[in-house]
Design a protein around this motif. Sequence first.
Motif, PDB file in Angstrom:
ATOM      1  N   MET A   1       0.841  -1.175   0.000  1.00 29.94           N
ATOM      2  CA  MET A   1       0.000   0.000   0.000  1.00 29.94           C
ATOM      3  C   MET A   1       0.889   1.241   0.000  1.00 29.94           C
ATOM      4  N   LEU A   2       0.543   2.185  -0.836  1.00 27.94           N
ATOM      5  CA  LEU A   2       1.246   3.460  -0.903  1.00 27.94           C
ATOM      6  C   LEU A   2       0.485   4.468  -0.056  1.00 27.94           C
ATOM      7  N   ASN A   3       1.169   5.031   0.928  1.00 32.95           N
ATOM      8  CA  ASN A   3       0.563   5.964   1.874  1.00 32.95           C
ATOM      9  C   ASN A   3       0.949   7.396   1.489  1.00 32.95           C
ATOM     10  N   LEU A   4      -0.032   8.191   1.073  1.00 32.73           N
ATOM     11  CA  LEU A   4       0.207   9.554   0.596  1.00 32.73           C
ATOM     12  C   LEU A   4      -0.471  10.578   1.492  1.00 32.73           C
ATOM     13  N   VAL A   5       0.185  11.716   1.676  1.00 32.02           N
ATOM     14  CA  VAL A   5      -0.415  12.868   2.346  1.00 32.02           C
ATOM     15  C   VAL A   5      -0.425  14.003   1.337  1.00 32.02           C
ATOM     16  N   VAL A   6      -1.582  14.628   1.176  1.00 31.76           N
ATOM     17  CA  VAL A   6      -1.733  15.753   0.258  1.00 31.76           C
ATOM     18  C   VAL A   6      -2.168  16.964   1.075  1.00 31.76           C
ATOM     19  N   ILE A   7      -1.387  18.052   0.981  1.00 29.04           N
ATOM     20  CA  ILE A   7      -1.689  19.304   1.679  1.00 29.04           C
ATOM     21  C   ILE A   7      -1.804  20.390   0.615  1.00 29.04           C
ATOM     22  N   MET A   8      -2.932  21.093   0.629  1.00 28.73           N
ATOM     23  CA  MET A   8      -3.118  22.165  -0.355  1.00 28.73           C
ATOM     24  C   MET A   8      -3.962  23.278   0.234  1.00 28.73           C
ATOM     25  N   THR A   9      -3.888  24.438  -0.382  1.00 31.47           N
ATOM     26  CA  THR A   9      -4.735  25.544   0.046  1.00 31.47           C
ATOM     27  C   THR A   9      -6.171  25.218  -0.302  1.00 31.47           C
ATOM     28  N   SER A  10      -7.078  25.824   0.408  1.00 30.28           N
ATOM     29  CA  SER A  10      -8.495  25.530   0.171  1.00 30.28           C
ATOM     30  C   SER A  10      -8.984  26.047  -1.175  1.00 30.28           C
ATOM     31  N   THR A  11      -8.178  26.869  -1.840  1.00 30.10           N
ATOM     32  CA  THR A  11      -8.567  27.387  -3.158  1.00 30.10           C
ATOM     33  C   THR A  11      -8.145  26.464  -4.294  1.00 30.10           C
ATOM     34  N   GLU A  12      -7.311  25.465  -4.000  1.00 24.16           N
ATOM     35  CA  GLU A  12      -6.864  24.527  -5.025  1.00 24.16           C
ATOM     36  C   GLU A  12      -7.990  23.534  -5.331  1.00 24.16           C
ATOM     37  N   PRO A  13      -7.809  22.688  -6.326  1.00 25.96           N
ATOM     38  CA  PRO A  13      -8.874  21.753  -6.747  1.00 25.96           C
ATOM     39  C   PRO A  13      -9.075  20.607  -5.757  1.00 25.96           C
ATOM     40  N   PHE A  14      -9.564  20.962  -4.571  1.00 22.55           N
ATOM     41  CA  PHE A  14      -9.733  19.997  -3.487  1.00 22.55           C
ATOM     42  C   PHE A  14     -10.686  18.872  -3.882  1.00 22.55           C
ATOM     43  N   LEU A  15     -11.796  19.230  -4.515  1.00 24.40           N
ATOM     44  CA  LEU A  15     -12.771  18.217  -4.911  1.00 24.40           C
ATOM     45  C   LEU A  15     -12.202  17.274  -5.966  1.00 24.40           C
ATOM     46  N   THR A  16     -11.347  17.775  -6.824  1.00 22.49           N
ATOM     47  CA  THR A  16     -10.717  16.931  -7.835  1.00 22.49           C
ATOM     48  C   THR A  16      -9.883  15.843  -7.172  1.00 22.49           C
ATOM     49  N   PHE A  17      -9.167  16.195  -6.119  1.00 24.68           N
ATOM     50  CA  PHE A  17      -8.377  15.195  -5.405  1.00 24.68           C
ATOM     51  C   PHE A  17      -9.275  14.174  -4.716  1.00 24.68           C
ATOM     52  N   LYS A  18     -10.400  14.612  -4.173  1.00 17.82           N
ATOM     53  CA  LYS A  18     -11.331  13.672  -3.544  1.00 17.82           C
ATOM     54  C   LYS A  18     -11.892  12.702  -4.584  1.00 17.82           C
ATOM     55  N   GLU A  19     -12.204  13.218  -5.771  1.00 18.18           N
ATOM     56  CA  GLU A  19     -12.693  12.362  -6.851  1.00 18.18           C
ATOM     57  C   GLU A  19     -11.610  11.385  -7.296  1.00 18.18           C
ATOM     58  N   ALA A  20     -10.382  11.844  -7.407  1.00 24.67           N
ATOM     59  CA  ALA A  20      -9.272  10.977  -7.801  1.00 24.67           C
ATOM     60  C   ALA A  20      -9.045   9.891  -6.749  1.00 24.67           C
ATOM     61  N   GLN A  21      -9.178  10.251  -5.491  1.00 25.74           N
ATOM     62  CA  GLN A  21      -9.031   9.292  -4.406  1.00 25.74           C
ATOM     63  C   GLN A  21     -10.080   8.181  -4.531  1.00 25.74           C
ATOM     64  N   ALA A  22     -11.318   8.546  -4.799  1.00 24.13           N
ATOM     65  CA  ALA A  22     -12.392   7.568  -4.962  1.00 24.13           C
ATOM     66  C   ALA A  22     -12.137   6.680  -6.182  1.00 24.13           C
ATOM     67  N   GLU A  23     -11.640   7.261  -7.255  1.00 29.67           N
ATOM     68  CA  GLU A  23     -11.364   6.499  -8.467  1.00 29.67           C
ATOM     69  C   GLU A  23     -10.214   5.505  -8.256  1.00 29.67           C
ATOM     70  N   LEU A  24      -9.167   5.953  -7.560  1.00 31.10           N
ATOM     71  CA  LEU A  24      -8.055   5.050  -7.261  1.00 31.10           C
ATOM     72  C   LEU A  24      -8.520   3.860  -6.417  1.00 31.10           C
ATOM     73  N   GLU A  25      -9.380   4.133  -5.451  1.00 30.32           N
ATOM     74  CA  GLU A  25      -9.878   3.055  -4.598  1.00 30.32           C
ATOM     75  C   GLU A  25     -10.730   2.067  -5.402  1.00 30.32           C
ATOM     76  N   LYS A  26     -11.478   2.608  -6.364  1.00 33.51           N
ATOM     77  CA  LYS A  26     -12.307   1.740  -7.203  1.00 33.51           C
ATOM     78  C   LYS A  26     -11.449   0.878  -8.127  1.00 33.51           C
ATOM     79  N   LEU A  27     -10.426   1.473  -8.733  1.00 36.35           N
ATOM     80  CA  LEU A  27      -9.581   0.757  -9.685  1.00 36.35           C
ATOM     81  C   LEU A  27      -8.535  -0.137  -9.020  1.00 36.35           C
ATOM     82  N   TYR A  28      -8.021   0.321  -7.883  1.00 30.80           N
ATOM     83  CA  TYR A  28      -6.945  -0.392  -7.192  1.00 30.80           C
ATOM     84  C   TYR A  28      -7.274  -0.517  -5.703  1.00 30.80           C
ATOM     85  N   PRO A  29      -8.244  -1.332  -5.367  1.00 33.74           N
ATOM     86  CA  PRO A  29      -8.692  -1.419  -3.971  1.00 33.74           C
ATOM     87  C   PRO A  29      -7.549  -1.764  -3.010  1.00 33.74           C
ATOM     88  N   GLY A  30      -7.435  -0.949  -1.964  1.00 28.68           N
ATOM     89  CA  GLY A  30      -6.450  -1.196  -0.922  1.00 28.68           C
ATOM     90  C   GLY A  30      -5.015  -0.880  -1.278  1.00 28.68           C
TER      91      GLY A  30
END
Length: 76
Positions: free
Chosen positions: A1-30
């Motif tokens: 498992m690859l453990n990542l921490v992402v820190i960004m300003t609230s003005t950055e594409p925060f929702l895009t990262f949440k969507e990418a996180q969900a997609e990664l979990e769907k494609l590569y569970p765990g």
Amino acid sequence: MLNLVVIMTSTEPFLTFKEAQAELEKLYPGQFYISLYNTTELDNDNKVYSSCVEATKKADFVFINIHGSLSFFKRF
């Protein structure tokens, strides 16, 4: 498992990262664990900040995306 921490300003594409996180979990569970933080919460909430510090200690990679000045991430 690859453990990542992402820190960004609230003005950055925060929702895009949440969507990418969900997609990664769907494609590569765990295979990926992503801790996502925004600088506003880190500056204003001691519990969130403590959680982030602990997450970075365990992370394989920490990605910090801050555009502009460090006025967005005062504890850095």
